[in-house]
Design a protein around this motif. Structure first.
Motif, PDB file in Angstrom:
ATOM      1  N   ARG A 197       0.695  -1.529   0.212  1.00  0.00           N
ATOM      2  CA  ARG A 197      -0.543  -0.036   0.082  1.00  0.00           C
ATOM      3  C   ARG A 197       1.153   1.503   0.136  1.00  0.00           C
ATOM      4  O   ARG A 197       0.793   2.710  -0.409  1.00  0.00           O
ATOM      5  CB  ARG A 197      -1.080   0.004   0.980  1.00  0.00           C
ATOM      6  CG  ARG A 197      -1.821  -0.649   1.374  1.00  0.00           C
ATOM      7  CD  ARG A 197      -2.966  -0.424   2.518  1.00  0.00           C
ATOM      8  NE  ARG A 197      -2.481  -2.040   3.421  1.00  0.00           N
ATOM      9  CZ  ARG A 197      -3.083  -2.474   4.494  1.00  0.00           C
ATOM     10  NH1 ARG A 197      -4.466  -1.960   4.574  1.00  0.00           N
ATOM     11  NH2 ARG A 197      -2.563  -2.743   5.040  1.00  0.00           N
ATOM     12  N   SER A 198       2.188   1.464   0.346  1.00  0.00           N
ATOM     13  CA  SER A 198       3.040   2.689   0.565  1.00  0.00           C
ATOM     14  C   SER A 198       3.605   2.618  -0.941  1.00  0.00           C
ATOM     15  O   SER A 198       3.375   4.470  -1.321  1.00  0.00           O
ATOM     16  CB  SER A 198       4.306   2.223   1.474  1.00  0.00           C
ATOM     17  OG  SER A 198       4.626   0.743   1.030  1.00  0.00           O
ATOM     18  N   ILE A 199       3.480   1.596  -1.165  1.00  0.00           N
ATOM     19  CA  ILE A 199       3.978   1.434  -3.204  1.00  0.00           C
ATOM     20  C   ILE A 199       2.972   2.409  -3.937  1.00  0.00           C
ATOM     21  O   ILE A 199       3.396   3.147  -5.082  1.00  0.00           O
ATOM     22  CB  ILE A 199       4.340  -0.083  -3.407  1.00  0.00           C
ATOM     23  CG1 ILE A 199       6.171  -0.333  -2.970  1.00  0.00           C
ATOM     24  CG2 ILE A 199       4.608   0.606  -5.071  1.00  0.00           C
ATOM     25  CD1 ILE A 199       6.596  -2.022  -2.829  1.00  0.00           C
ATOM     26  N   ILE A 200       1.623   1.718  -3.807  1.00  0.00           N
ATOM     27  CA  ILE A 200       0.980   1.654  -4.935  1.00  0.00           C
ATOM     28  C   ILE A 200       0.345   3.761  -4.652  1.00  0.00           C
ATOM     29  O   ILE A 200       0.131   4.364  -4.689  1.00  0.00           O
ATOM     30  CB  ILE A 200      -0.574   0.813  -4.139  1.00  0.00           C
ATOM     31  CG1 ILE A 200      -0.387  -0.505  -4.864  1.00  0.00           C
ATOM     32  CG2 ILE A 200      -1.482   1.732  -5.352  1.00  0.00           C
ATOM     33  CD1 ILE A 200       0.108   0.066  -6.410  1.00  0.00           C
ATOM     34  N   GLY A 201       0.550   3.813  -3.016  1.00  0.00           N
ATOM     35  CA  GLY A 201      -0.007   4.648  -2.331  1.00  0.00           C
ATOM     36  C   GLY A 201       1.209   5.915  -3.204  1.00  0.00           C
ATOM     37  O   GLY A 201       0.360   7.482  -3.301  1.00  0.00           O
ATOM     38  N   THR A 202       1.498   5.571  -2.723  1.00  0.00           N
ATOM     39  CA  THR A 202       3.602   6.985  -3.539  1.00  0.00           C
ATOM     40  C   THR A 202       2.877   6.769  -5.234  1.00  0.00           C
ATOM     41  O   THR A 202       3.082   7.923  -5.854  1.00  0.00           O
ATOM     42  CB  THR A 202       4.776   6.101  -3.582  1.00  0.00           C
ATOM     43  OG1 THR A 202       4.912   6.414  -1.583  1.00  0.00           O
ATOM     44  CG2 THR A 202       5.734   6.871  -3.624  1.00  0.00           C
ATOM     45  N   GLN A 203       3.159   5.530  -5.888  1.00  0.00           N
ATOM     46  CA  GLN A 203       2.846   6.133  -7.040  1.00  0.00           C
ATOM     47  C   GLN A 203       1.529   6.153  -7.454  1.00  0.00           C
ATOM     48  O   GLN A 203       1.343   7.285  -8.626  1.00  0.00           O
ATOM     49  CB  GLN A 203       3.347   4.788  -7.916  1.00  0.00           C
ATOM     50  CG  GLN A 203       3.825   4.565  -9.189  1.00  0.00           C
ATOM     51  CD  GLN A 203       4.612   5.208  -9.645  1.00  0.00           C
ATOM     52  OE1 GLN A 203       6.203   4.813  -8.796  1.00  0.00           O
ATOM     53  NE2 GLN A 203       4.650   6.611 -10.604  1.00  0.00           N
ATOM     54  N   LEU A 249       0.277   8.914  -6.349  1.00  0.00           N
ATOM     55  CA  LEU A 249       0.524  10.443  -5.585  1.00  0.00           C
ATOM     56  C   LEU A 249       1.489  10.970  -7.417  1.00  0.00           C
ATOM     57  O   LEU A 249       0.824  12.348  -8.018  1.00  0.00           O
ATOM     58  CB  LEU A 249       1.053  10.880  -4.895  1.00  0.00           C
ATOM     59  CG  LEU A 249       0.378  10.398  -3.359  1.00  0.00           C
ATOM     60  CD1 LEU A 249       0.378  10.985  -2.119  1.00  0.00           C
ATOM     61  CD2 LEU A 249      -1.359  11.623  -3.381  1.00  0.00           C
ATOM     62  N   ILE A 250       3.063  10.283  -6.981  1.00  0.00           N
ATOM     63  CA  ILE A 250       3.129  10.461  -8.362  1.00  0.00           C
ATOM     64  C   ILE A 250       2.717  10.779 -10.208  1.00  0.00           C
ATOM     65  O   ILE A 250       2.276  11.456 -10.669  1.00  0.00           O
ATOM     66  CB  ILE A 250       4.754   9.658  -8.880  1.00  0.00           C
ATOM     67  CG1 ILE A 250       5.371   9.992  -7.186  1.00  0.00           C
ATOM     68  CG2 ILE A 250       5.277   9.756 -10.061  1.00  0.00           C
ATOM     69  CD1 ILE A 250       6.360   8.802  -7.269  1.00  0.00           C
ATOM     70  N   ASN A 251       1.875   9.621 -10.438  1.00  0.00           N
ATOM     71  CA  ASN A 251       1.082   9.531 -11.203  1.00  0.00           C
ATOM     72  C   ASN A 251       0.039  10.723 -11.691  1.00  0.00           C
ATOM     73  O   ASN A 251      -0.323  11.438 -12.491  1.00  0.00           O
ATOM     74  CB  ASN A 251      -0.073   7.983 -11.201  1.00  0.00           C
ATOM     75  CG  ASN A 251       0.705   6.684 -11.784  1.00  0.00           C
ATOM     76  OD1 ASN A 251       2.049   7.019 -11.507  1.00  0.00           O
ATOM     77  ND2 ASN A 251       0.943   5.779 -11.611  1.00  0.00           N
TER      78      ASN A 251
END
Length: 527
Positions: free
Chosen positions: A196-202, A204-206
């Motif tokens: 969830r930290s990977i998906i959440g970070t990505q 925001l970037i996306n």
């Protein structure tokens, strides 16, 4: 009952590759399921099959294939499914071992598709992350950082990073600009492990946020392994979002969803799909549960977007089905849908919703079969019978809830292991059954009667009614008639996990991309 057919590994694999609807159901309890299962298997334990299956496999003529690992549960589950109206029920040829012997890849843990996908995203997008020691140094130096916790609020309350704010996954793109309005603020996204930290970070970037964004590498597990202190019982939550920030987020979320090939739909499309007898359609409201209760689209299910992406197999147990997502802001449905599309789902967002369409209120109610008519008693009668000593109380609640608090004298057992469990329980002149609200107890009455030849009653309203009357409770594993295998203990939850288990979990996650390659059926892509 109709004679049970069988379906082979090769047939199911080909159906997955063809993107046909596949409901491959593991009917064991969650703990053995987590030890070994196919990638797209859905865990619907025999013990609570009737309470979950209508929501999770909504179309009665879906091709449903059930399996176990030789415990004799699959045949019984298939018969129960037929009795519930499912007309295309098969047994997996050879069960779990047959899958393995035919060359099928087997996975451990739960919610594996999303976890494997998260690792694929990081490997392809090189999602930025910071080690726990680096984040601690930023906090110690009072740097301009904000820590956003992408898990459910109850998980956040159990343990959190110092200064962390609860912003469950689907809320991140909608809320981040409000929480970090200065583009110079460094946003750190964390969960318990990695996904969830990977998906959440990505996310925001996306969605083009101007701030620097980093995942907390390995989440609270990494924080603990670094010897750093977590906080407990915190209650910092996101605040309402301004209309200006909502509009920016909505434009960006729509752009991301379009790039991920998310389908656009209107209410007329939804109505047509819901009448289509040849295809399964799920309708998910990805806002917060509190918003859902105040008003939602009739027929929708409350599935907060972050958890829907994390636990898709639990909510939509038919791989290849159509998913329809709704919100009232243009952000959360589009962002959740962007990930579900990359996860290989046929997903659509409804664009033409107006406030008046959110006309139904209250919590989501699971569709259930008719409850058998049984004889119930009230809490006062139960208390008297237990005091007289001629009755035994059987509790079918989850083991975690039983341990947290149960009626004094109650024996905990699994319905799927009833025969073995009853051999551990004292014989009695009568048995009384309970569970959280009484639903599962009603289903178990006929089975207990058949095995004991004794009168069986149900506590009206279940243990919840006993608690509502402020009657005494007992805590702990006082009387276990079955092993506590109804829930797999995740190495990333709680605060007392062995370091070796936490490190082994991280090592397993690192290997998931390679496992996906060997399996070959996932259909994932990364934008």
């Amino acid at each position: 009952m109709t004679r049970l057919a069988s379906r082979t590994f090769a047939e199911i694999r080909q159906a997955l590759l063809n993107r046909e609807e596949v409901a491959l159901v593991d009917v064991r309890e969650e703990a053995p399921f987590a030890e070994s299962h196919p990638l797209f298997a859905a865990n619907i334990p025999l013990s609570k099959l009737e309470l979950e299956v209508y929501a999770r496999i909504p179309r009665r003529d879906t091709q449903v294939t059930v399996y176990d690992n030789g415990e004799g549960l699959a045949e019984l589950a298939a018969q129960r499914l037929q009795a519930l109206g499912y007309v295309n029920v098969s047994l997996l040829d050879g069960g779990l071992d047959g899958w393995r012997r035919a060359g099928g890849e087997l996975f451990i843990d739960v919610n594996v598709p999303s976890k494997a996908f998260g690792e694929l995203v990081e490997s392809q997008r090189h999602t930025p992350s910071l080690a726990a020691e680096d984040v601690q140094a930023l906090l110690d130096s009072q740097a301009d950082v904000v820590v956003l916790d992408a898990r459910r609020f109850d998980e956040y309350q159990t343990m959190s990073i110092p200064t962390g704010i609860s912003v469950p996954g689907a809320e991140l793109v909608l809320r981040a600009r409000e929480l970090a309005p200065d583009p110079a603020t460094h946003i750190i996204v964390n969960c318990a492990g990695r996904t969830r930290s990977i998906i959440g970070t990505q996310s925001l970037i996306n969605a083009g946020i101007a701030n620097r964004v980093s995942a907390l590498r390995n989440g609270t597990i990494g924080w603990t392994l670094a010897g750093q202190r977590l906080q407990h019982g915190q209650s910092r939550r996101f605040a309402p979002t301004s209309e200006k920030h909502r509009q920016i987020a909505a434009l960006e979320a729509r752009r991301v969803a379009d790039k991920a090939l998310v389908g656009r739909a209107g209410l007329a499309d939804l109505q047509r799909w819901q009448q289509d007898a040849t295809r399964s359609t799920y309708l998910f409201d990805v806002r917060t549960p509190a918003e859902f209760v105040l008003g939602h689209l009739p027929g929708s299910r409350s599935t907060p977007g972050g958890q829907l992406v994390q636990e898709t197999d639990h909510f939509a147990s038919v791989r290849g089905a159509r998913l329809v997502l709704v919100d009232d802001d243009g952000v959360r449905a589009n962002m959740s849908a962007s990930w579900l599309s990359q996860l290989g789902w046929d997903v659509h967002v409804i664009d033409d919703l107006q406030p008046e369409h959110f006309s139904e209120t209250g919590a989501w109610q699971a569709p259930l079969p008719a409850v058998p008519q049984v004889e119930t008693i009230n809490a006062e009668t139960l208390a008297r019978w237990l005091a007289e000593g001629d009755s035994v109380l059987l509790d079918f609640n989850s083991s975690a809830n039983y341990v947290r608090g149960h009626i004094p004298g109650a024996w905990w057992l699994l319905r799927s292991q009833l025969r073995q469990a009853l051999s551990q329980v004292p014989t009695a002149q009568r048995y009384v059954l309970t569970c959280g609200n009484g639903e599962l107890a009603h289903l178990a009455v006929a089975e207990v009667e058949a095995l004991t030849g004794t009168a069986v009653f149900v506590l009206g309203g279940g243990t919840a009614q006993w608690i509502a009357e402020q009657r005494p409770l007992e805590e702990g594993e006082t009387r276990l008639a079955s092993p506590r295998i109804d829930r797999y203990r995740r190495p990333y939850e709680g605060t007392d996990n062995p370091r070796e288990a936490m490190q082994a979990y991280l090592d397993w996650e690192f290997g998931l991309v390679e496992q996906l390659g060997r399996d070959g059926t996932h259909g994932f892509f990364v934008i």
